[in-house]
Design a protein around this motif. Structure first.
Motif, PDB file in Angstrom:
ATOM      1  N   ILE A   1      50.791  44.383  29.156  1.00 46.64           N
ATOM      2  CA  ILE A   1      51.279  43.836  30.423  1.00 46.64           C
ATOM      3  C   ILE A   1      50.301  44.158  31.548  1.00 46.64           C
ATOM      4  N   LEU A   2      49.820  45.400  31.591  1.00 45.47           N
ATOM      5  CA  LEU A   2      48.854  45.792  32.625  1.00 45.47           C
ATOM      6  C   LEU A   2      47.563  45.006  32.497  1.00 45.47           C
ATOM      7  N   ASP A   3      47.148  44.730  31.261  1.00 46.60           N
ATOM      8  CA  ASP A   3      45.920  43.985  31.030  1.00 46.60           C
ATOM      9  C   ASP A   3      46.031  42.581  31.612  1.00 46.60           C
ATOM     10  N   TYR A   4      47.079  41.861  31.241  1.00 46.27           N
ATOM     11  CA  TYR A   4      47.256  40.504  31.755  1.00 46.27           C
ATOM     12  C   TYR A   4      47.471  40.503  33.269  1.00 46.27           C
ATOM     13  N   ALA A   5      48.249  41.473  33.754  1.00 44.77           N
ATOM     14  CA  ALA A   5      48.513  41.538  35.192  1.00 44.77           C
ATOM     15  C   ALA A   5      47.237  41.835  35.968  1.00 44.77           C
ATOM     16  N   GLY A   6      46.423  42.762  35.449  1.00 43.42           N
ATOM     17  CA  GLY A   6      45.168  43.083  36.127  1.00 43.42           C
ATOM     18  C   GLY A   6      44.248  41.888  36.213  1.00 43.42           C
ATOM     19  N   VAL A   7      44.124  41.138  35.124  1.00 44.88           N
ATOM     20  CA  VAL A   7      43.281  39.939  35.120  1.00 44.88           C
ATOM     21  C   VAL A   7      43.799  38.920  36.132  1.00 44.88           C
ATOM     22  N   ALA A   8      45.112  38.679  36.123  1.00 45.46           N
ATOM     23  CA  ALA A   8      45.688  37.679  37.020  1.00 45.46           C
ATOM     24  C   ALA A   8      45.519  38.066  38.491  1.00 45.46           C
ATOM     25  N   VAL A   9      45.776  39.315  38.806  1.00 46.10           N
ATOM     26  CA  VAL A   9      45.692  39.749  40.207  1.00 46.10           C
ATOM     27  C   VAL A   9      44.250  39.737  40.687  1.00 46.10           C
ATOM     28  N   PHE A  10      43.326  40.221  39.868  1.00 44.01           N
ATOM     29  CA  PHE A  10      41.916  40.168  40.267  1.00 44.01           C
ATOM     30  C   PHE A  10      41.436  38.730  40.387  1.00 44.01           C
TER      31      PHE A  10
ATOM     32  N   ILE B   1      44.434  32.089  32.084  1.00 46.76           N
ATOM     33  CA  ILE B   1      45.089  32.757  33.206  1.00 46.76           C
ATOM     34  C   ILE B   1      44.226  32.660  34.456  1.00 46.76           C
ATOM     35  N   CYS B   2      42.938  32.952  34.325  1.00 52.23           N
ATOM     36  CA  CYS B   2      42.039  32.908  35.483  1.00 52.23           C
ATOM     37  C   CYS B   2      41.960  31.505  36.064  1.00 52.23           C
ATOM     38  N   GLY B   3      41.809  30.505  35.200  1.00 49.45           N
ATOM     39  CA  GLY B   3      41.725  29.131  35.678  1.00 49.45           C
ATOM     40  C   GLY B   3      43.006  28.683  36.361  1.00 49.45           C
ATOM     41  N   THR B   4      44.135  29.043  35.780  1.00 50.56           N
ATOM     42  CA  THR B   4      45.422  28.665  36.362  1.00 50.56           C
ATOM     43  C   THR B   4      45.614  29.313  37.732  1.00 50.56           C
ATOM     44  N   VAL B   5      45.278  30.598  37.820  1.00 51.47           N
ATOM     45  CA  VAL B   5      45.398  31.295  39.110  1.00 51.47           C
ATOM     46  C   VAL B   5      44.478  30.657  40.143  1.00 51.47           C
ATOM     47  N   GLY B   6      43.253  30.312  39.740  1.00 49.46           N
ATOM     48  CA  GLY B   6      42.323  29.672  40.659  1.00 49.46           C
ATOM     49  C   GLY B   6      42.871  28.364  41.217  1.00 49.46           C
ATOM     50  N   VAL B   7      43.468  27.550  40.363  1.00 52.45           N
ATOM     51  CA  VAL B   7      44.044  26.281  40.800  1.00 52.45           C
ATOM     52  C   VAL B   7      45.248  26.516  41.721  1.00 52.45           C
ATOM     53  N   LEU B   8      46.112  27.459  41.368  1.00 56.40           N
ATOM     54  CA  LEU B   8      47.280  27.745  42.199  1.00 56.40           C
ATOM     55  C   LEU B   8      46.873  28.213  43.594  1.00 56.40           C
ATOM     56  N   VAL B   9      45.875  29.082  43.657  1.00 60.86           N
ATOM     57  CA  VAL B   9      45.424  29.565  44.963  1.00 60.86           C
ATOM     58  C   VAL B   9      44.777  28.435  45.760  1.00 60.86           C
TER      59      VAL B   9
ATOM     60  N   THR C   1      45.814  39.738  52.393  1.00 59.59           N
ATOM     61  CA  THR C   1      46.339  39.492  51.050  1.00 59.59           C
ATOM     62  C   THR C   1      45.328  39.890  49.993  1.00 59.59           C
ATOM     63  N   LEU C   2      44.066  39.573  50.237  1.00 59.34           N
ATOM     64  CA  LEU C   2      43.005  39.881  49.282  1.00 59.34           C
ATOM     65  C   LEU C   2      42.905  41.387  49.032  1.00 59.34           C
ATOM     66  N   VAL C   3      42.863  42.177  50.100  1.00 60.63           N
ATOM     67  CA  VAL C   3      42.637  43.612  49.914  1.00 60.63           C
ATOM     68  C   VAL C   3      43.832  44.288  49.253  1.00 60.63           C
ATOM     69  N   TRP C   4      45.060  43.791  49.538  1.00 62.32           N
ATOM     70  CA  TRP C   4      46.224  44.409  48.905  1.00 62.32           C
ATOM     71  C   TRP C   4      46.371  43.965  47.449  1.00 62.32           C
ATOM     72  N   LEU C   5      46.036  42.721  47.158  1.00 60.47           N
ATOM     73  CA  LEU C   5      46.016  42.300  45.762  1.00 60.47           C
ATOM     74  C   LEU C   5      44.937  43.050  44.992  1.00 60.47           C
ATOM     75  N   ASP C   6      43.806  43.277  45.647  1.00 59.17           N
ATOM     76  CA  ASP C   6      42.737  44.030  45.020  1.00 59.17           C
ATOM     77  C   ASP C   6      43.195  45.446  44.695  1.00 59.17           C
ATOM     78  N   ALA C   7      43.959  46.040  45.594  1.00 62.56           N
ATOM     79  CA  ALA C   7      44.501  47.383  45.338  1.00 62.56           C
ATOM     80  C   ALA C   7      45.434  47.372  44.132  1.00 62.56           C
ATOM     81  N   ALA C   8      46.251  46.319  44.022  1.00 59.01           N
ATOM     82  CA  ALA C   8      47.161  46.219  42.875  1.00 59.01           C
ATOM     83  C   ALA C   8      46.380  46.022  41.578  1.00 59.01           C
ATOM     84  N   GLY C   9      45.364  45.154  41.613  1.00 60.82           N
ATOM     85  CA  GLY C   9      44.550  44.926  40.423  1.00 60.82           C
ATOM     86  C   GLY C   9      43.798  46.174  40.000  1.00 60.82           C
ATOM     87  N   LEU C  10      43.242  46.877  40.974  1.00 61.49           N
ATOM     88  CA  LEU C  10      42.545  48.132  40.681  1.00 61.49           C
ATOM     89  C   LEU C  10      43.483  49.130  40.008  1.00 61.49           C
TER      90      LEU C  10
END
Length: 211
Positions: free
Chosen positions: A6-15, A68-76, A89-98
């Motif tokens: 779960i952390l792996d997929y979540a980290g990829v998606a958030v980053f 996942i990366c492509g889908t997130v890119g399109v959604l954003v 938003t970027l810096v807080w998402l980055d903190a979550a991904g980190l």
């Protein structure tokens, strides 16, 4: 699916989302969004797998990460204009991904080598390298050159996970502790401006004054 999966997929998606937000700030086209999302999402994990000799790397053996990366890119691409502050938003998402990725990287390093030191390094690199690539490609000030704590947060999270694992605590508890530790340190740095002492040698001279 385990907590580490779960952390792996979540980290990829958030980053990936942070990479796409950087593309938004540069007003790139949709391909630019997908490219920056993908580079940011898989960059740290790719470096980790290469260092550990785990090839083909994770996204080659499981292309779902690229989806996942492509889908997130399109959604954003279609939604970033709705955000009041893309940079916040970027810096807080980055903190979550980190926070997620430092634990994932440490777990893979520990599983591959059994060395706590290697686990700390792979946790730190996994959590930070994607953000470094993102800032470099997007022309943003590098996260490594900002004054507030960044790499230290990844090391703290990886260290908490490794220590909890060494003590024999359940994987879910160890993972949660690592994530919370990293996010608390990085979040505190963003809110309160926490920094480490800087060097006292003074700024470097212009090369023209030396040569």
């Amino acid at each position: 699916m385990t907590i580490l999966d779960i952390l792996d997929y979540a980290g990829v998606a958030v980053f990936a989302a942070t990479g796409a937000l950087s593309a938004s700030r540069r007003e790139l086209d949709i391909i630019g969004y997908i490219f920056l999302a993908s580079v940011t999402g898989i960059g740290g994990g790719t470096l980790r797998d290469v260092i550990l000799g785990q090839t083909p790397v994770f996204w080659v053996t499981n292309p779902a990460y690229l989806v996942i990366c492509g889908t997130v890119g399109v959604l954003v691409f279609f939604s970033s204009h709705r955000l009041d502050s893309r940079y916040r938003t970027l810096v807080w998402l980055d903190a979550a991904g980190l926070s997620a990725y430092c634990v994932m990287g440490a777990a893979k390093g520990l599983a591959a080598t059994g060395s706590p030191v290697v686990a700390l390094v792979t946790g730190m690199l996994t959590a930070t390298f994607g953000g470094v690539l993102r800032d470099l490609l997007a022309g943003e000030p590098s996260v490594l050159l900002r004054p507030e704590i960044y790499v230290t947060a990844a090391l703290a999270g990886a260290g908490a996970y490794v220590a909890a694992t060494w003590l024999g605590l359940p994987p879910a508890f160890a993972s949660g502790l690592g994530v919370l530790t990293a996010f608390a340190v990085r979040g505190g740095a963003l809110v309160f401006g926490w920094t480490l002492p800087s060097g006292k040698a003074g700024p470097g001279r212009d090369p023209k004054d030396v040569l």
